[in-house]
Design a protein around this motif. Structure first.
Motif, PDB file in Angstrom:
ATOM      1  N   GLY A  94      61.894  56.218  48.996  1.00  0.00           N
ATOM      2  CA  GLY A  94      62.145  55.700  47.660  1.00  0.00           C
ATOM      3  C   GLY A  94      63.599  55.625  47.279  1.00  0.00           C
ATOM      4  N   GLY A  95      64.518  55.701  48.228  1.00  0.00           N
ATOM      5  CA  GLY A  95      65.943  55.696  47.914  1.00  0.00           C
ATOM      6  C   GLY A  95      66.473  57.098  47.703  1.00  0.00           C
ATOM      7  N   ALA A 109      69.729  49.993  52.973  1.00  0.00           N
ATOM      8  CA  ALA A 109      68.349  50.221  53.401  1.00  0.00           C
ATOM      9  C   ALA A 109      67.889  49.095  54.313  1.00  0.00           C
ATOM     10  N   GLU A 113      62.355  50.329  54.705  1.00  0.00           N
ATOM     11  CA  GLU A 113      62.678  51.248  53.616  1.00  0.00           C
ATOM     12  C   GLU A 113      62.639  50.564  52.254  1.00  0.00           C
ATOM     13  N   ILE A 117      61.354  51.831  48.392  1.00  0.00           N
ATOM     14  CA  ILE A 117      62.293  51.824  47.268  1.00  0.00           C
ATOM     15  C   ILE A 117      61.722  51.030  46.105  1.00  0.00           C
ATOM     16  N   PRO A 136      67.905  51.432  41.841  1.00  0.00           N
ATOM     17  CA  PRO A 136      67.041  50.683  42.758  1.00  0.00           C
ATOM     18  C   PRO A 136      67.506  49.256  42.990  1.00  0.00           C
ATOM     19  N   ALA A 139      70.250  49.235  45.510  1.00  0.00           N
ATOM     20  CA  ALA A 139      69.709  49.487  46.846  1.00  0.00           C
ATOM     21  C   ALA A 139      68.968  48.264  47.381  1.00  0.00           C
ATOM     22  N   ARG A 349      62.645  58.355  40.919  1.00  0.00           N
ATOM     23  CA  ARG A 349      63.600  57.447  41.544  1.00  0.00           C
ATOM     24  C   ARG A 349      64.071  56.412  40.533  1.00  0.00           C
TER      25      ARG A 349
END
Length: 690
Positions: A94-95, A109, A113, A117, A136, A139, A349
């Motif tokens: 999830g980061g 990522a 992944e 996330i 998020p 990411a 997250r």
């Protein structure tokens, strides 16, 4: 993004910019801005749609009106459960954890992944946890940028990967913060990009950000879903800075730094507990967040949504209607938002920007009534100080606070700069708020260790370590059960959900009590001398001379009686006689069992003290639990059903006894979570807990 480490001192930046490969990177960045912005817009639209459905549309369909105060409790618990399962079982975890602070660097990522996330952030942001979408999105944008460069050229150099990952991050948050330039500045300062790397990364990133802003604007008009940008439609008029406001800026900086330090201290202190049992603990934290939001609505009369979520949508309403908030309500809002912010940072997250801005704005509004302070300056100073404390990015904090206030932000810039500078200095002078956040392999993106069965019997694991893990499991079960018992007797909750749901709350709470009591009973059986147990450590053991076993066995029997009592209370249409037999009698027996168990536990504590092997917490926990058992006993007596009328003898006293008893057991369970001092004597057995 690799930050300064990615710079190459031997390269001529002018030559690199003139090269065909760099020009190709600019074209790719512009093209990349379109799909990344569409995906980011779709993500934000999905979050808003789920929030609207769960907290507005669904209660209207089910209950025929606005969501009651208790409505967020089950949804934030579900938020914790789904987020924890995503982190635990999907690649990417999830980061990164937001408890470690704002992070925009590190390797982007990969494709596998990104799924985790997106799902972890979607559940966190949609179902009520107090974090923002910027982490998020950065990411996701960085991962998509890296994926694009790999598709174009698999053996791309690290500098190309850095540039495209940065461009993707720029595009993903191009208008989220109200300004593409501000989003780009946030990423560059957080990643520590400077020198030649700044020159090479900034141009593609700004190009992708500009294209992304155009895409966001186009999608706003085409879909009609909204802009999802942080903006203040109504801004209070600013006044020229004075010596008084500059003096208050120093104080606001100090308050912001201390509050930010406390929030991170709470989050980092919970992280080890989260690592030990992620699914259970994160779900329990969701319960606490939901209960806090419910309490805010019950006490203040305002909607629980001001406490939940990132604060991005609630901030304009807070600032625009600042005069309608009394000081007690603002203080309550700050306390509740601060508490749930710290809880959310520890296990969920998301990003830390928006909640800190909301808390800072509330601080500024609360301080605006001070002599020599005006509203615009207070809001700007509060937001700047909180952002500096939580992000540790002073330049970004200053820009966030001033640009959000629009034209009036220019007038309050001196005060904001002072508040940010003071907060930044103090937050770096204060001691580290918690243990260093190394994280588990899950949080670092490493390989997940294989699932273990019989963790307490792992080779090399000491009995003290095993008992500490078991104590925490037991404590959390009691915390949840006690919280549900306390919730069930809160009058606004009972009125909002009705008697049936209130009874179900007690029944579920009793199940958590039974689970904890069973684990304690198993511990007591395992601690018995071999001569006192049957082969294989059977569950059915008779050892009444062992005080630990006796207290645990009686306590377990009491919880089973509570299960029977609360289950029968759910039945409709029981006669007075059946109510007395199936509800009151087992409730009274359970209360008596708790009293006897607490008395035996205190006797054990006295013997341990006389032998010089009393654990530091045992006596305190025993006394607190005895007080809770007494309160439960009073509740049972007051709940006696009068045969002649069928009414409860004293309903108010019964409810008060249950509430006080639940709080006592909750306190005892929380004490179990505190670590033992180094070198503290620990007896062979584990004692009795609530």
């Amino acid at each position: 993004m690799n930050g300064p480490a990615a710079s190459s001192a031997g390269l001529d930046p002018i030559a690199v910019i003139r090269s065909r490969s760099y020009l190709a990177a600019l074209v790719l960045a512009a093209v990349l801005g379109v799909p990344v912005s569409i995906i980011a817009y779709g993500f934000l639209a999905s979050v808003a749609a789920i929030q609207q459905f769960v907290f507005v549309g669904l209660p209207d369909q089910v209950l025929g009106g606005a969501a009651p105060a208790w409505w967020p409790v089950p949804w934030v618990m579900l938020c914790g459960l789904l987020t924890a399962l995503t982190i635990r079982y999907l690649p990417g975890t999830g980061g990164h954890s937001p408890a470690a602070g704002f992070t925009a660097g590190g390797a982007p990522a990969n494709g596998r992944e990104l799924v985790g996330i997106v799902l972890a952030a979607l559940t966190t942001l949609s179902l009520g946890a107090v974090l923002g979408p910027e982490g998020p999105l950065i990411a996701i944008g960085g991962g998509l940028g890296a994926l694009a460069i790999h598709l174009v050229k698999k053996d791309a150099p690290p500098m190309a990967l850095t540039i495209m990952a940065s461009a993707g991050s720029f595009a993903a948050i191009s208008t989220l913060l109200g300004s593409p330039v501000l989003g780009a500045f946030l990423i560059m300062e957080a990643a520590g990009i400077g020198g030649m790397t700044l020159s090479l990364v900034a141009l593609p990133g700004l190009l992708a950000s500009g294209v992304g802003a155009l895409v966001f604007v186009g999608l706003d008009g085409w879909t009609g879903l909204g802009s999802f940008s942080l903006a203040l439609p109504v801004v209070p008029p600013a006044e020229p800075p004075t010596l008084a406001t500059l003096g208050w800026a120093v104080i606001m900086g100090v308050v912001g730094a201390l509050l930010g330090w406390l929030i991170r201290r709470a989050a980092l202190s919970l992280r080890p507990v989260v690592h030990r049992s992620r699914v259970l603990v994160t779900t329990a934290l969701g319960l606490l967040i939901g209960l806090t939001a419910m309490a805010y609505q019950v006490i203040s009369g305002r909607t629980f949504t001001q406490v939940l979520f990132s604060g991005q949508e609630a901030l304009p309403e807070l600032v625009g209607n600042a005069a309608d908030y009394s000081l007690p309500v603002l203080v309550l809002l700050i306390v509740c938002k601060t508490l749930v912010y710290g809880l959310s940072l520890s296990a969920f997250r998301g990003g830390p920007v928006f909640p800190s801005m909301f808390i800072g704005a509330a601080l500024g509004i609360a301080a605006s009534g001070l002599p020599g302070m005006d509203l615009a300056a207070g809001i700007g100073m509060g937001m700047g100080a909180m952002c500096a404390a939580m992000l540790r990015l002073p330049l970004t904090a200053t820009l966030l606070a001033t640009l959000l206030l629009g034209a009036d932000g220019v007038a309050v810039t001196p005060q904001v700069v002072v508040a940010v500078a003071v907060a930044f200095v103090i937050i770096n002078v204060l001691p580290d708020p918690g243990p260093k956040e190394h994280g588990t392999p899950h949080d670092r993106g490493g390989v997940r260790p294989p699932a273990r069965s019989g963790v307490d019997h792992a080779p090399g694991r000491s009995r003290a370590a095993r008992s500490t893990v078991q104590d925490r499991r037991i404590a959390w079960l009691f915390i949840i059960g006690s919280s549900l018992f306390a919730l069930g007797v809160v009058p606004p909750y009972a009125e909002a959900v009705g008697s049936r749901w209130c009874g179900l709350t007690f029944f579920v709470g009793s199940l958590f009590f039974t689970g904890a009591a069973y684990l304690q009973y198993r511990d007591a059986v395992d601690a018995l001398p071999a001569a006192d147990t049957t082969a294989g450590r059977s569950f059915w053991v008779w050892a009444p001379r062992d005080l630990v076993w006796l207290a645990a066995a009686i306590q377990l029997a009491g919880t089973l009686w509570f299960n029977w009592s609360t289950a029968n209370a759910l039945l409709v249409g029981l006669s007075t006689e059946l109510t007395e037999q199936r509800v009151w009698r087992p409730d009274a027996l359970g209360s008596v069992a708790f009293l006897v168990s607490s008395g035996v536990a205190l006797r054990y504590a006295r013997r341990s003290a006389a032998a010089g092997r009393l654990r530091p917490r045992t006596w305190t926990i025993g006394v607190v639990n005895m007080a809770g058992s007494v309160a439960f006993g009073i509740s049972a007596v007051a709940a006696f059903v009068v045969p002649s009328s069928g009414d409860v003898w004293n309903a108010e006293l019964s409810g008060l006894g249950t509430f006080v008893g639940a709080l006592c057991f909750l306190t005892g369970a929380i004490l179990m979570l505190s670590p033992e001092p180094t070198g503290a004597p620990v007896p062979a057995d584990q004692g009795i807990h609530p």
